[in-house]
Design a protein around this motif. Structure first.
Motif, PDB file in Angstrom:
ATOM      1  N   ILE A 126       0.853  -1.192   0.000  1.00  0.00           N
ATOM      2  CA  ILE A 126       0.000   0.000   0.000  1.00  0.00           C
ATOM      3  C   ILE A 126       0.883   1.234   0.000  1.00  0.00           C
ATOM      4  CG2 ILE A 126      -1.791   1.242   1.241  1.00  0.00           C
ATOM      5  CD1 ILE A 126      -2.632  -1.454   0.126  1.00  0.00           C
ATOM      6  N   ASN A 127       0.552   2.207  -0.838  1.00  0.00           N
ATOM      7  CA  ASN A 127       1.293   3.468  -0.878  1.00  0.00           C
ATOM      8  C   ASN A 127       0.844   4.355   0.285  1.00  0.00           C
ATOM      9  OD1 ASN A 127       2.772   3.229  -3.546  1.00  0.00           O
ATOM     10  ND2 ASN A 127       0.673   2.907  -4.225  1.00  0.00           N
ATOM     11  N   LEU A 128       1.790   4.759   1.111  1.00  0.00           N
ATOM     12  CA  LEU A 128       1.490   5.546   2.307  1.00  0.00           C
ATOM     13  C   LEU A 128       2.200   6.888   2.257  1.00  0.00           C
ATOM     14  CD1 LEU A 128       0.271   5.765   5.169  1.00  0.00           C
ATOM     15  CD2 LEU A 128       2.351   4.666   6.029  1.00  0.00           C
ATOM     16  N   GLY A 129       1.424   7.970   2.474  1.00  0.00           N
ATOM     17  CA  GLY A 129       1.987   9.313   2.528  1.00  0.00           C
ATOM     18  C   GLY A 129       1.784   9.915   3.909  1.00  0.00           C
ATOM     19  N   LEU A 130       2.513  10.986   4.197  1.00  0.00           N
ATOM     20  CA  LEU A 130       2.431  11.618   5.519  1.00  0.00           C
ATOM     21  C   LEU A 130       2.287  13.129   5.381  1.00  0.00           C
ATOM     22  CD1 LEU A 130       2.642  11.296   8.627  1.00  0.00           C
ATOM     23  CD2 LEU A 130       5.106  11.659   8.378  1.00  0.00           C
ATOM     24  N   VAL A 131       1.260  13.673   6.045  1.00  0.00           N
ATOM     25  CA  VAL A 131       1.019  15.114   6.100  1.00  0.00           C
ATOM     26  C   VAL A 131       0.987  15.519   7.561  1.00  0.00           C
ATOM     27  CG1 VAL A 131      -0.725  16.919   5.752  1.00  0.00           C
ATOM     28  CG2 VAL A 131      -0.220  15.289   3.919  1.00  0.00           C
ATOM     29  N   SER A 132       1.666  16.599   7.900  1.00  0.00           N
ATOM     30  CA  SER A 132       1.589  17.144   9.253  1.00  0.00           C
ATOM     31  C   SER A 132       0.923  18.518   9.179  1.00  0.00           C
ATOM     32  CB  SER A 132       2.980  17.265   9.889  1.00  0.00           C
ATOM     33  OG  SER A 132       3.743  18.268   9.241  1.00  0.00           O
ATOM     34  N   PHE A 133       0.225  18.883  10.238  1.00  0.00           N
ATOM     35  CA  PHE A 133      -0.446  20.189  10.221  1.00  0.00           C
ATOM     36  C   PHE A 133      -0.502  20.804  11.609  1.00  0.00           C
ATOM     37  CE2 PHE A 133      -3.701  17.059  11.065  1.00  0.00           C
ATOM     38  CZ  PHE A 133      -4.577  17.658  11.947  1.00  0.00           C
ATOM     39  N   SER A 134      -0.321  22.104  11.605  1.00  0.00           N
ATOM     40  CA  SER A 134      -0.537  22.944  12.785  1.00  0.00           C
ATOM     41  C   SER A 134      -1.224  24.200  12.256  1.00  0.00           C
ATOM     42  CB  SER A 134       0.786  23.244  13.487  1.00  0.00           C
ATOM     43  OG  SER A 134       1.761  23.727  12.574  1.00  0.00           O
ATOM     44  N   GLY A 135      -0.484  25.344  12.168  1.00  0.00           N
ATOM     45  CA  GLY A 135      -1.083  26.527  11.555  1.00  0.00           C
ATOM     46  C   GLY A 135      -1.191  26.393  10.051  1.00  0.00           C
ATOM     47  N   THR A 136      -0.346  25.577   9.461  1.00  0.00           N
ATOM     48  CA  THR A 136      -0.401  25.247   8.037  1.00  0.00           C
ATOM     49  C   THR A 136      -0.272  23.732   7.906  1.00  0.00           C
ATOM     50  OG1 THR A 136       1.992  25.499   7.801  1.00  0.00           O
ATOM     51  CG2 THR A 136       0.633  27.446   7.321  1.00  0.00           C
ATOM     52  N   ALA A 137      -0.423  23.250   6.699  1.00  0.00           N
ATOM     53  CA  ALA A 137      -0.280  21.809   6.457  1.00  0.00           C
ATOM     54  C   ALA A 137       0.749  21.602   5.372  1.00  0.00           C
ATOM     55  CB  ALA A 137      -1.617  21.203   6.051  1.00  0.00           C
ATOM     56  N   SER A 138       1.550  20.557   5.510  1.00  0.00           N
ATOM     57  CA  SER A 138       2.567  20.275   4.508  1.00  0.00           C
ATOM     58  C   SER A 138       2.746  18.770   4.343  1.00  0.00           C
ATOM     59  CB  SER A 138       3.911  20.916   4.899  1.00  0.00           C
ATOM     60  OG  SER A 138       4.340  20.423   6.164  1.00  0.00           O
ATOM     61  N   THR A 139       3.107  18.383   3.125  1.00  0.00           N
ATOM     62  CA  THR A 139       3.360  16.975   2.836  1.00  0.00           C
ATOM     63  C   THR A 139       4.811  16.660   3.177  1.00  0.00           C
ATOM     64  OG1 THR A 139       1.734  16.964   1.047  1.00  0.00           O
ATOM     65  CG2 THR A 139       3.367  15.194   1.045  1.00  0.00           C
ATOM     66  N   LEU A 140       5.003  15.814   4.161  1.00  0.00           N
ATOM     67  CA  LEU A 140       6.356  15.428   4.563  1.00  0.00           C
ATOM     68  C   LEU A 140       6.875  14.270   3.720  1.00  0.00           C
ATOM     69  CD1 LEU A 140       6.063  15.628   8.461  1.00  0.00           C
ATOM     70  CD2 LEU A 140       6.725  17.413   6.827  1.00  0.00           C
ATOM     71  N   VAL A 141       5.978  13.340   3.376  1.00  0.00           N
ATOM     72  CA  VAL A 141       6.364  12.185   2.560  1.00  0.00           C
ATOM     73  C   VAL A 141       5.258  11.935   1.535  1.00  0.00           C
ATOM     74  CG1 VAL A 141       6.965   9.739   2.525  1.00  0.00           C
ATOM     75  CG2 VAL A 141       7.606  11.153   4.499  1.00  0.00           C
ATOM     76  N   ALA A 142       5.614  11.977   0.262  1.00  0.00           N
ATOM     77  CA  ALA A 142       4.650  11.625  -0.784  1.00  0.00           C
ATOM     78  C   ALA A 142       4.352  10.139  -0.694  1.00  0.00           C
ATOM     79  CB  ALA A 142       5.220  11.974  -2.152  1.00  0.00           C
ATOM     80  N   PRO A 143       3.172   9.699  -1.147  1.00  0.00           N
ATOM     81  CA  PRO A 143       2.828   8.282  -1.061  1.00  0.00           C
ATOM     82  C   PRO A 143       3.928   7.382  -1.613  1.00  0.00           C
ATOM     83  CG  PRO A 143       0.923   9.526  -1.748  1.00  0.00           C
ATOM     84  CD  PRO A 143       2.070  10.491  -1.729  1.00  0.00           C
ATOM     85  N   THR A 144       4.318   6.411  -0.818  1.00  0.00           N
ATOM     86  CA  THR A 144       5.420   5.526  -1.173  1.00  0.00           C
ATOM     87  C   THR A 144       5.270   4.202  -0.444  1.00  0.00           C
ATOM     88  OG1 THR A 144       7.838   5.269  -1.107  1.00  0.00           O
ATOM     89  CG2 THR A 144       6.819   6.492   0.682  1.00  0.00           C
ATOM     90  N   THR A 145       5.973   3.192  -0.913  1.00  0.00           N
ATOM     91  CA  THR A 145       6.013   1.915  -0.203  1.00  0.00           C
ATOM     92  C   THR A 145       7.247   1.826   0.694  1.00  0.00           C
ATOM     93  OG1 THR A 145       7.120   0.892  -2.104  1.00  0.00           O
ATOM     94  CG2 THR A 145       4.713   0.688  -1.989  1.00  0.00           C
ATOM     95  N   ASP A 146       8.034   2.905   0.722  1.00  0.00           N
ATOM     96  CA  ASP A 146       9.229   2.961   1.560  1.00  0.00           C
ATOM     97  C   ASP A 146       8.814   3.304   2.988  1.00  0.00           C
ATOM     98  OD1 ASP A 146      11.613   3.354   2.842  1.00  0.00           O
ATOM     99  OD2 ASP A 146      12.429   4.790   1.386  1.00  0.00           O
ATOM    100  N   ARG A 147       8.616   2.301   3.815  1.00  0.00           N
ATOM    101  CA  ARG A 147       8.122   2.522   5.176  1.00  0.00           C
ATOM    102  C   ARG A 147       9.152   3.232   6.069  1.00  0.00           C
ATOM    103  NH1 ARG A 147       4.004   1.884   2.752  1.00  0.00           N
ATOM    104  NH2 ARG A 147       2.488   0.224   3.103  1.00  0.00           N
TER     105      ARG A 147
END
Length: 319
Positions: A126-147
């Motif tokens: 499964i391709n998994l991506g990571l977004v973090s958010f506080s006052g703004t939101a940003s993509t830390l990791v684009a969807p990938t199979t690299d766990r």
């Protein structure tokens, strides 16, 4: 169990009819035998037979026929299979309210540990991506199979001011759309399934409203599952003053309900891990029918061989 070609089950009728005919014939045989036994010639003319062998041989043959009929109907069972092309974006709240210690050791640390567990639970394809958010939101990791890349980004998260839940959903949708545009999907093929898993204490303080984000997720047909992280008694210290930071259940429940996702609460770390395990299973797998007709063929073949073997043995005894 279900049958993919149920019309073949009609063939059970002649099998049942054969069984009824056999029983009727056996009953008639007993009647005739009883009448014949009244004469003195009964013992001398009737051959000695192993009656139970005859019945068992017929029963095994009948069961074999039934098994073959059922195999023609293509029996199947539901099995779980991984969604190999699915995309999941994990959106994590890193606002200052997450430093509350109403969940040990704190909301923030417990969230990171549980998020890492989720990475382990999700099937590797499964391709998994990571977004973090506080006052703004940003993509830390684009969807990938690299766990490992995702795990490293989770451990390096840092807290910041404000909470932009709406922006987190918009950023997650953009991340999914960008990734899906790189996939080799034919014009007539549907895009692979995608889902957002958002973890937050629920209060949107800046950015676009939750209602706008909900509408965008509905238009993209991407469910957003939410976890209300924390308790009603959480608090943090800012500038020497204690500030209450309870969770906003209503906001997170509305996001999940209106986008087709699932809403959960995690008041303790153990509950959170249970929620992640359940969601990981649902996101990572789907159920599909699996043909098991070959088992019926194998059993039917074995029964038929036994039945014919007993019949041959009985004939050998008679002659």
């Amino acid at each position: 169990m279900s049958f993919q070609s149920p019309l073949w089950l009609i063939a059970i009728v002649p099998v049942v009819a054969l069984a009824v005919l056999y029983v009727v014939r056996q009953l008639r045989r007993r009647v005739y035998a009883a009448r014949f036994s009244q004469t003195g010639l009964a013992q001398s003319l009737l051959p000695k037979r192993a009656g139970w062998v005859r019945h068992l041989a017929f029963g095994l043959t009948l069961a074999a026929l039934l098994g073959l009929v059922l195999s023609l109907a293509q029996p199947s069972t539901e099995v779980r299979v991984p969604r190999e092309t699915a995309t999941v974006v994990l959106a994590l709240d890193v606002s200052l309210s997450m430093q509350a210690e109403d969940i040990e050791p704190s909301r923030f640390e417990a969230m990171k540990d549980a998020a890492s567990d989720f990475v382990d639970i999700l099937p590797e394809r499964i391709n998994l991506g990571l977004v973090s958010f506080s006052g703004t939101a940003s993509t830390l990791v684009a969807p990938t199979t690299d766990r490992e890349q995702v795990r490293g980004a989770i451990q390096n998260l840092e807290l910041s001011e404000a909470t932009a839940i709406g922006e987190a959903i918009f950023t997650s949708l953009t991340t999914i759309s960008t990734f899906q545009s790189t996939l080799d999907v034919g014009e007539d093929e549907a895009l692979p399934p995608a889902r957002i898993l958002l973890l937050s204490d629920g209060y949107n303080t800046v950015g676009r409203e939750n209602t706008q984000a909900i509408a965008a997720a509905q238009a993209a047909q991407v469910p957003v599952s939410t976890i209300a992280f924390g308790t009603d008694y959480g608090s943090i210290e800012i500038g020497g003053e204690v500030t209450p930071v309870p969770i906003d259940r209503d906001a997170l429940r509305a996001i999940a309900d209106e986008t087709g996702g699932q809403y959960n609460e995690a008041r303790t770390r153990a509950e959170l891990e249970a929620v992640y395990d359940d969601l990981g299973s649902q996101i990572g797998y789907t159920t599909e029918p699996q043909d098991v007709s070959y088992w019926f063929v194998r059993v039917a073949t074995l029964l038929l061989a036994l039945g014919l073997g007993l019949a041959a043995w009985r004939l050998q005894r008679l002659f």
